[in-house]
Structures are given as structure tokens and as C-alpha cells.
Design a protein around this motif. Sequence first.
Motif, PDB file in Angstrom:
ATOM      1  N   CYS A  49       0.826  -1.212   0.000  1.00  0.00           N
ATOM      2  CA  CYS A  49       0.000   0.000   0.000  1.00  0.00           C
ATOM      3  C   CYS A  49       0.857   1.258   0.000  1.00  0.00           C
ATOM      4  N   LEU A  50       2.078   1.145  -0.490  1.00  0.00           N
ATOM      5  CA  LEU A  50       2.928   2.312  -0.717  1.00  0.00           C
ATOM      6  C   LEU A  50       3.177   2.514  -2.203  1.00  0.00           C
ATOM      7  N   ALA A  51       3.333   1.388  -2.925  1.00  0.00           N
ATOM      8  CA  ALA A  51       3.504   1.415  -4.389  1.00  0.00           C
ATOM      9  C   ALA A  51       4.637   2.329  -4.823  1.00  0.00           C
ATOM     10  N   GLY A  52       5.768   2.205  -4.129  1.00  0.00           N
ATOM     11  CA  GLY A  52       6.943   2.984  -4.533  1.00  0.00           C
ATOM     12  C   GLY A  52       6.691   4.469  -4.526  1.00  0.00           C
ATOM     13  N   TYR A  53       5.954   4.968  -3.520  1.00  0.00           N
ATOM     14  CA  TYR A  53       5.600   6.390  -3.457  1.00  0.00           C
ATOM     15  C   TYR A  53       4.936   6.848  -4.756  1.00  0.00           C
ATOM     16  N   SER A  54       4.084   6.003  -5.308  1.00  0.00           N
ATOM     17  CA  SER A  54       3.327   6.252  -6.551  1.00  0.00           C
ATOM     18  C   SER A  54       4.089   5.880  -7.818  1.00  0.00           C
ATOM     19  N   SER A 360       3.484   1.659  11.190  1.00  0.00           N
ATOM     20  CA  SER A 360       3.894   0.998   9.952  1.00  0.00           C
ATOM     21  C   SER A 360       4.472  -0.390  10.237  1.00  0.00           C
ATOM     22  N   GLU A 361       5.266  -0.498  11.282  1.00  0.00           N
ATOM     23  CA  GLU A 361       5.832  -1.800  11.635  1.00  0.00           C
ATOM     24  C   GLU A 361       4.740  -2.767  12.069  1.00  0.00           C
ATOM     25  N   GLY A 367       0.823  -7.945   7.510  1.00  0.00           N
ATOM     26  CA  GLY A 367       0.841  -8.228   6.079  1.00  0.00           C
ATOM     27  C   GLY A 367       0.495  -7.079   5.170  1.00  0.00           C
ATOM     28  N   VAL A 368       0.615  -5.834   5.665  1.00  0.00           N
ATOM     29  CA  VAL A 368       0.311  -4.659   4.830  1.00  0.00           C
ATOM     30  C   VAL A 368       1.452  -3.661   4.948  1.00  0.00           C
ATOM     31  N   LEU A 369       1.947  -3.191   3.811  1.00  0.00           N
ATOM     32  CA  LEU A 369       3.067  -2.257   3.781  1.00  0.00           C
ATOM     33  C   LEU A 369       2.583  -0.829   3.560  1.00  0.00           C
ATOM     34  N   VAL A 370       2.912   0.044   4.504  1.00  0.00           N
ATOM     35  CA  VAL A 370       2.684   1.486   4.386  1.00  0.00           C
ATOM     36  C   VAL A 370       3.959   2.169   4.857  1.00  0.00           C
ATOM     37  N   LYS A 371       3.972   3.506   4.876  1.00  0.00           N
ATOM     38  CA  LYS A 371       5.174   4.209   5.318  1.00  0.00           C
ATOM     39  C   LYS A 371       4.791   5.451   6.100  1.00  0.00           C
ATOM     40  N   ASP A 372       5.565   5.706   7.128  1.00  0.00           N
ATOM     41  CA  ASP A 372       5.348   6.871   7.975  1.00  0.00           C
ATOM     42  C   ASP A 372       5.992   8.116   7.367  1.00  0.00           C
ATOM     43  N   THR A 373       5.531   9.250   7.813  1.00  0.00           N
ATOM     44  CA  THR A 373       6.152  10.527   7.483  1.00  0.00           C
ATOM     45  C   THR A 373       5.817  11.532   8.567  1.00  0.00           C
ATOM     46  N   HIS A 374       6.761  12.346   8.920  1.00  0.00           N
ATOM     47  CA  HIS A 374       6.543  13.467   9.842  1.00  0.00           C
ATOM     48  C   HIS A 374       5.811  13.048  11.117  1.00  0.00           C
ATOM     49  N   GLY A 375       6.507  12.293  11.941  1.00  0.00           N
ATOM     50  CA  GLY A 375       5.980  11.975  13.266  1.00  0.00           C
ATOM     51  C   GLY A 375       4.924  10.901  13.250  1.00  0.00           C
ATOM     52  N   SER A 376       3.681  11.275  13.522  1.00  0.00           N
ATOM     53  CA  SER A 376       2.627  10.282  13.714  1.00  0.00           C
ATOM     54  C   SER A 376       1.734  10.109  12.490  1.00  0.00           C
TER      55      SER A 376
END
Length: 407
Positions: A49-54, A360-361, A367-376
Motif C-alpha cells: 500500500c505504498l507502491a513505490g511512493y506512486s 507501519s511496523e 501483512g500490509v506495507l505502508v510508510k510513515d512521514t513526519h511523526g505520527s
Amino acid sequence: MTALESPTTMHEALVHEHSAHNYHPLPVVVADAEGAWVTDVEGRRLLDCLAGYSALNFGHRHPALVAAAHHQLDRVTLTSRAFGNDQLGPFCAELAALLGKQMVLPMNTGAEAVESGIKVARKWGYEVKGVPADRARIVVMADGFHGRTTTIVGFSTDPDARAGFGPFTPGFDVVPYGNAHALAAAMTPETVAVLVEPVQGEAGVVVPAPEFLPAVRRICDAHGALMIADEVQSGLGRTGHLLATRGAGTDADVYLLGKALGGGILPLSAVVADADVLGVLRPGQHGSTFGGNPLACAVGRAVIDLLADGRLLARAGALGSHLREGLDELVGRGVVAVRTAGLWAGVDVDPRLGDGRAVSEAMARRGVLVKDTHGSTVRLSPPLVVGSDELDLAVDALRGALSELDA
């Protein structure tokens, strides 16, 4: 094999020892991928669910894009721009037609597209607008993200991106994002362009008020400046529109594209504008050995074909609404706020539960991939080929992660 000797741990150890420490990836090592799913070195399947940052808008290894790459690999991959190739002309013509502009400057990375846009705007300012030599100024937005080159980080307001890399290139004026009054006040006779993300992705999928981008257009027109839209992340379907700027009811003079343009197969970016803007470049004044190479152009042409009929754009819009409905149910249940633009979401998690990295961890363990940005804040940008049931799975993983952190 002990836990300390797992395939994941061994790969991470090699990266830690031999790769510069400019990233802090999640503890996932991908070995295979297809569509919206990846498989790691230990055989676990995870929903991407990140898809290489689009960059992977069309999913991993889309068959039409892979076929185009294979076909071109058997013919010619690189000529440099010292010679022509039979893919460059058709790619530029087809991309220009798709965007309703006249000319294309092909490059490789998104940052190169931004740098090229800056150079073109300055040269246009001197030759067309008549700004005195070396006096051109460009207005940019606070909290924006346009890449990692020294010129770009010089006008970043993110301390992590900027600190330690000076001295910086002059000629940029920073104003608050979404504030048309501040933008108007910053314009001068020497302003040649306004550089703006129609949606600020790195900042957490920040969507401006509906009237902001049309106001940017009017301000640029009033001051004889170019409107440059950085659509490296937001363009090519991510928001349910071909271009997020157009989705907001306006049009830029210059579009900067990247990421998804290369189909997730190889780097490909572009500056797209009319001839009265890009026509200021002449031989020897700008270039790239790999820019416009036949392999990238062949894949780019296949990307254009996927976008041309509009079905993927409509799908992204509909699925984006579905995703938003699921995320809204979590507001007040560990989620403070949700911002979406098509299949793109920024989720602000209650900081009392943990930061975006912890969320994110926890989602990766489910089983789902996302990525954090700027704190919370956690970002979701699943590929446009994802299904509604898979989006439900992602929301369920977020719900479970929040419950785990609240325990």
C-alpha cells in the motif's frame, strides 16, 4: 538457522555494512512481486500500500509494461541524445497530446524534472519576460518536497532534508502552502515562476482548499509568471485524475512528471509545456545521457496507453472513496484525522499510541506495507490495480495495529 540468521536479518546486515545509511526501511526484504502484492525473502506475502511512493501506480510487473520493456530490450536500450532513436519522437508526441501541451523534455528522475523546470523557468524569465540577468526568483511552498538535489533542499523547510548541505542556491522565496494572500504578497517583477505541488505528498497528503490552485493560476497570470505544477507523485492517476491540478479545475503552464511515468520498471521523468516555454532551450544548454533513452520511452508509451482511455482514472476515484469510508470509521478510535485525494491517504495517528513508524511496523506484521512521514502520520498510496477487498484488508490491518499499540 537461528532467528538472528534469518534471510531478512542477513540481507539487512549486508545493507547496513555496505550501503550508505540514507534510508531507514521497514524490516521487510522483498524478493518477488506482482500486482498489489509482494513476497519477501522468507516467503511471506504482503499487500503493498505504498507502491513505490506512486512509482508503481499500475502495480508490480504490469503485463503490458513488462511486455513493452522486453520487446525494447531485444532491440536497443540506449543511444544517448547524440543520435536519435525510434521511440523518443513518438513518446514525446503521445505524452504532449495526453496532457494537451506541445513539447516534452524527457529526463530520468523526479528531482531532475524539477531541476530542469527551474532552469527552464529562469531562462524563460530572462529571454521572454525580460528579467535582468541573474535576478530571477521562484516562489515555492513551505513543507513542500521536490527531491534531494542541493538546489532543491536549499529551499526545503524540512531540517532533515536541509541541514548540513549548504551553501544553497539563491533565488527562492518560501510562502505558506495554501495561503494565496501570502503568495500574492511574495510576487515581484523578478518572479518568473511559482512552483507548487497540487497535493503535498511527503508532508502527509496535504490537500489545499479548492480555491487555492485556481488562485495560484490567477496570481501567476497577474504577474506574468509561470505556474509550475510538480505532479511527480500526484500525477498520472493517483488522485483519480490524470493531473491533480486539472482535478482542481485549473491548468499549469509547466507540468513536472516522474515516478509512475516509468511504470515502476525504470526511471523516467519529463517536463511538459508549450513551445513558448520549452522552446527557450537550445542545443548544448541542457541534457542527459539517459534522458529519452529508447527503453524508458518504450515503457513510457505503454504507460500512456494505459492512461489514455480513462478507465484507471475512474477506478482510482471510486476506490479512493471506498478507502476514505473505511479510514473515516477509525477517526476517534486511534486516528486523529484523515486526508485523501483519490487512492492517496494521509492518516494522523493519535501520538499517544506511538509514532508513524510504530504503526507501519505493526501493519507490516499484519501483512500490509505502508510508510510513515513526519511523526505520527502514515501514508497509503496503493497501486491503482488494487481491489476493494484488498483496501478493506489494509484498513483492518490499521485497525489491528492501533489496537495493538493501545494495549
